[in-house]
Design a protein around this motif. Structure first.
Motif, short mmCIF file in Angstrom:
data_model
loop_
_atom_site.label_atom_id
_atom_site.label_comp_id
_atom_site.label_asym_id
_atom_site.label_seq_id
_atom_site.Cartn_x
_atom_site.Cartn_y
_atom_site.Cartn_z
N LEU A 96 -3.32 7.58 5.57
CA LEU A 96 -2.78 6.74 6.60
C LEU A 96 -3.44 6.09 8.06
O LEU A 96 -3.44 5.00 8.19
N VAL A 97 -4.56 6.56 8.05
CA VAL A 97 -5.67 6.36 9.20
C VAL A 97 -6.06 4.89 8.39
O VAL A 97 -5.83 3.62 8.65
N SER A 98 -6.38 4.75 7.80
CA SER A 98 -7.19 3.99 6.58
C SER A 98 -6.10 2.86 5.64
O SER A 98 -5.89 1.75 6.02
N TYR A 99 -4.92 3.73 6.11
CA TYR A 99 -3.24 2.08 5.97
C TYR A 99 -3.50 1.44 6.49
O TYR A 99 -3.35 0.13 6.79
N ASN A 100 -3.54 1.94 8.02
CA ASN A 100 -3.62 1.05 9.45
C ASN A 100 -4.41 0.76 9.34
O ASN A 100 -4.60 0.12 10.81
#
Length: 890
Positions: A547-551
């Motif tokens: 999720l961090v990488s996606y954002n």
């Protein structure tokens, strides 16, 4: 809930508001516990000799001449457990830090370690002794005699101005108003009671007040002992701060850099009430109190009051202040819709507003989110309001999230209204396919972006079908629009979308989320997904790193669960820690979650945009939001927080059945990544009136400072109904070190006039911190366990070879850093200071020892060398030798 109470304090009639009062108290004497190096404590009666030249104690096995310390032999007076005897003593856990003090005396720097029944008694002895040590050097007039002090002269002059009849007396009502004007926030009843007490004690009841009584009442009511104690610590005269004293205080305690005597003179001119003080450059207790209460001494760093972060990063690199159902005034389903909700949200710097469009009865679209709302809000009126207030609080882009629930003809009217009303503010330029990231807030200044669905590229018709979003369907069911159920086979709902509305969407095209792998392969930077609170919470728990990488690249919006029918709020920190930029909040619902949201978005000039931590933006960085300890590449910090006192605390709303007195305590909460979340509370201040003294130290370790928020909550331990008194929420990055006042707010985030907490803030590196009393085997063993940076093989031989050679230098660097920090802690401890102290305070302490002794050796500091050595000329006492050795080690 267990109630904790403070030590008993001095009788209420004993007020320490001058050094003369301290010395009078010492002349009467009191019982203190004397701590010996053999871990035993003895109760002794300590008293100051009538000639004020020595302190004696009895009973004692020694003869009376040995059971005393001469004032001239005192080198230093330390507050707290700051000597080896008090630190390593097995009894030290039996008494709080603020009840201990030590007298360092004699050529061999011996220590007399004492424990008092309360912090007030400690303050009286420490203030008095420090005054007498200075008094012996400067030989001013004896306390309480001679000319009136700077303060007395000023208060008398104020009285003379109020004495219109020049009779030497003024009416009680005028005297009360005068003190109220000089000390805003003080209750009229408190002032009247003090006048009556003093009149009764002096057997002179009257409806008028004489000058001497006015001066006495003012000094007793308006002297805050904790601030007077602070003034005495830094004053070379003990009654006021000279320019050099003030400069020292600002540099050493407040952490200010580049302070000049001119700046100090400016502060004196601004805050010192007496004309004589302003002319001579003296800051007395009243001016010092005013300065500490002013905005210049706020806990919130003034640099953050304006936009101070880099605003040229892509839009996805910022947290964006977002509202959900902003037109509601109450809860989601039974609340009233009102247009002023939008004005309020935009005024608070909100940069993302949700608009749910429904078919209106007059053939024009309306906005309403409550089936029980008698009057819906015309869409045209809402857009007009947004046009008027969009950039009142912030110049940075505003995102309008359109959730379409109306028919295609009314969608066309909505699109026409948006174009006509917002005009040039609407951002309609198509995204650049060659770019990889969204434009920056700086590039989009003054523009309004529309977030919504877009027709597929191949569609040539005036309207077409698009997949629908989940938002709004719970409400649709309640509105009776049950026929729009999901299609058979479990596919996505479809809705009709007009071309006119589709063409308004540019950089924030709403698309359904499939999975992280599909997004990585096919999602374009101008496409964004909305997640329900439940769905986002599942990703945050099960795959936080993804999720961090996606954002890092894409905007994501999290909206509250439809089950929150009372319009309660989710915890935004749960999603900020995973990099989610837009966490939609119900602005109409006060409480902890809105406190966190409001506090968080203050840190960048309240512009509605906050730059995310670097660890969440950099292309190559590994960060899991659920980390349970320190993070690679991010130095952990220790927050040392001393909650000293409270001022003008209001009564809780639910305490109507009680008397005037509250019994408050303070909770300090850290909100951030899971490793940082913690809460500590002070003891309860019993029967303390509006101005309780807590005097309690709390400590927190912060592993990701950029994402941490500190919240102060004042609660009543003896409540009936509501225990909440006040709160204040501040991002960790905005904290100012030193002695600060915290401006308290109500549950709804409104300022409470004159209600404050007085605190001391210090922040140290985790390795340079550590608790001051942690000594002995456990402490040494802890220091030997070092965390060395490790490297993992990538499988690419050339890269692995390069990094293999880095292992040893990294270990050496870690050793060097750890050794420096350990040496600093030892040096600070030997100087009798806390781990939060700085090098300047240590040097000043050593200098004070040498100045307070006629027989002390000379010590030189060679400033010509890169690392200035400190060398003694001639033989030196054992403690001083240890201090110089510790300095040399540093």
């Amino acid at each position: 809930k267990k109630k904790t109470v403070s030590f008993s304090t001095m009788p209420n009639d004993r007020k320490i508001n001058s050094t003369a009062a301290c010395i009078s108290f010492m002349l009467e004497g009191c019982e203190l516990k004397k701590v010996r190096s053999n871990s035993r404590m003895y109760s002794r009666f300590f008293v100051l000799d009538a000639d004020m030249r020595s302190v004696r104690w009895e009973p004692s096995k020694k003869d009376s001449e040995k059971a005393k310390i001469e004032i001239k032999s005192v080198k230093e007076v330390r507050v707290g457990k700051k000597t080896p005897v008090l630190r390593s003593n097995g009894l030290s856990d039996q008494f709080p830090d603020e009840c201990a003090f030590s007298i360092i005396y004699g050529d061999n720097y011996e220590s007399l370690d004492l424990v008092a029944s309360s912090a007030d008694v400690v303050s009286a002895w420490v203030m008095g002794l420090r005054y007498l040590v200075s008094y012996g050097k400067h030989t001013p007039e004896a306390p309480g005699t001679g000319h009136p002090s700077l303060r007395t002269s000023w208060i008398s002059s104020v009285f003379d101005l109020a004495d219109l009849e020049k009779s030497g007396r003024i009416p009680m009502s005028r005297a009360v108003q005068l003190i109220k004007a000089l000390n805003p926030g003080m209750k009229t009843s408190t002032i009247e009671l003090k006048f009556k007490e003093l009149q009764k004690a002096g057997e002179r009841p009257s409806t008028e007040v004489a000058c001497d009584l006015f001066v006495e009442a003012y000094c007793e009511l308006c002297t805050r002992p904790e601030i007077f104690f602070l003034l005495v610590q830094f004053s070379s005269n003990k009654e006021y701060l000279g320019l050099k004293d003030l400069l020292m205080f600002l540099e050493v305690e407040q952490g200010m850099e580049g302070v000049t005597e001119e700046k100090c003179l400016e502060i004196v001119g601004k805050y010192e009430p007496s004309k004589e003080g302003r002319e001579k450059g003296y800051l007395a207790i009243d001016g010092f109190t005013r300065y500490l209460l002013s905005a210049d001494c706020s806990i919130f760093d003034p640099q953050h009051r304006k936009v101070c972060q880099d605003m040229a990063q892509p839009l996805s690199h910022y947290y964006i202040s977002s509202a959900h159902s902003a037109c509601l005034l109450e809860d989601n389903f039974w609340g009233r819709s009102d247009i002023t909700g939008y004005i309020s949200a935009l005024g608070l710097g909100c940069r993302s507003i949700e608009l749910v469009l429904w078919d209106g009865p007059e053939g024009e679209p309306v906005v309403y989110t409550s089936p029980s709302a008698a009057s819906c809000v015309p869409f045209r009126a809402v857009v007009g309001l947004i046009d008027q207030h969009a950039f009142a609080a912030s110049a940075y882009p505003l995102i309008l999230c359109l959730v379409v629930r109306c028919s295609a003809p009314q969608q066309r009217l909505a699109a026409q209204c948006l174009r006509k009303t917002l005009g040039e503010k609407l951002y309609l330029e198509p995204p650049n396919p060659a770019a990889s990231y969204l434009p920056s807030p700086e590039q989009l200044k003054g523009r309004i972006l529309i977030k919504g669905k877009k027709l597929p590229p191949g569609c040539e018709d005036s309207e077409g079908e698009v997949s629908d979003e989940e938002e709004g369907w719970e409400l649709a069911r309640r509105l009776g629009q049950e026929e729009r159920e999901a299609p058979e086979g479990g596919g996505q709902r479809r809705v009709r979308l007009s071309r006119e509305l589709s063409e308004l969407v540019s950089l924030c095209q709403a698309v359904p989320f499939q999975d992280f792998e599909s997004s990585r392969r096919g999602q374009r930077y101008w496409e964004m997904c909305s997640f329900s609170e439940v769905e986002a919470g599942r990703f945050a728990n099960e795959c936080p790193a993804e999720l961090v990488s996606y954002n890092k690249r894409f905007l994501s919006r999290v909206y509250p669960s439809p089950m929150r029918i009372d319009a309660s709020n989710m915890n935004p920190q749960d999603f900020w820690k995973c990099g989610c930029q837009m966490v939609a909040m119900n602005y109409q619902t006060p409480g902890l979650m809105m406190d966190l949201n409001a506090g968080w978005f203050r840190q960048n000039g309240a512009c509605g945009y906050v730059l995310r931590p670097a660890i969440m933006r950099e292309e190559v960085s590994y960060f899991s939001a659920n980390a349970k300890d320190s993070l690679p590449g991010v130095p952990a910090q220790l927050l040392h927080l001393k909650v000293i006192s409270g001022q003008n605390l209001p009564k809780p709303k639910g305490s109507g059945a009680k008397g005037e007195v509250v019994e408050p305590y303070v909770c300090a909460e850290i909100h951030g990544i899971p490793a940082d979340c913690a809460e500590h509370r002070t003891k309860t201040a019993l029967q303390s009136g509006d101005n309780p003294v807590f005097d309690e130290s709390l400590e927190f370790q912060i592993n990701l400072p950029e994402l941490a928020v500190l919240r102060f909550v004042v609660l009543d331990d003896d409540y009936i109904g509501d225990e909440f008194i006040a709160q204040y929420t501040i991002p960790f990055e905005c904290l100012q070190p030193g002695y600060r006042h915290v401006p308290l707010q109500s549950l709804a985030g409104e300022p409470l006039p004159h209600a404050t907490l007085f605190v001391h803030v210090a922040i140290t590196d985790r390795r340079g911190g550590g608790k001051g009393h942690r000594r002995g085997l456990a402490g040494r063993r802890g220091r030997r366990v070092r965390e060395y940076t490790s490297t993992k093989a990538t499988g690419i031989k050339a890269i692995d070879e390069v990094f293999r050679t880095a292992t040893q230098p990294l270990r050496e660097a870690t050793d060097l850093r750890e050794n420096v920090q350990n040496a600093l802690v030892s040096f600070k401890e030997l100087c009798g200071l806390t781990p939060a102290a700085n090098m300047k305070q240590c040097i000043l302490t050593v200098a004070a020892w040498l100045l307070h002794s006629d027989s002390a050796p000379s010590v030189t500091l060679n400033l010509a060398e890169k690392y200035p050595p400190m060398e003694a000329q001639g033989p030196i006492p054992d403690l001083l030798r240890k201090v110089l050795t510790a300095y040399e080690t540093v």
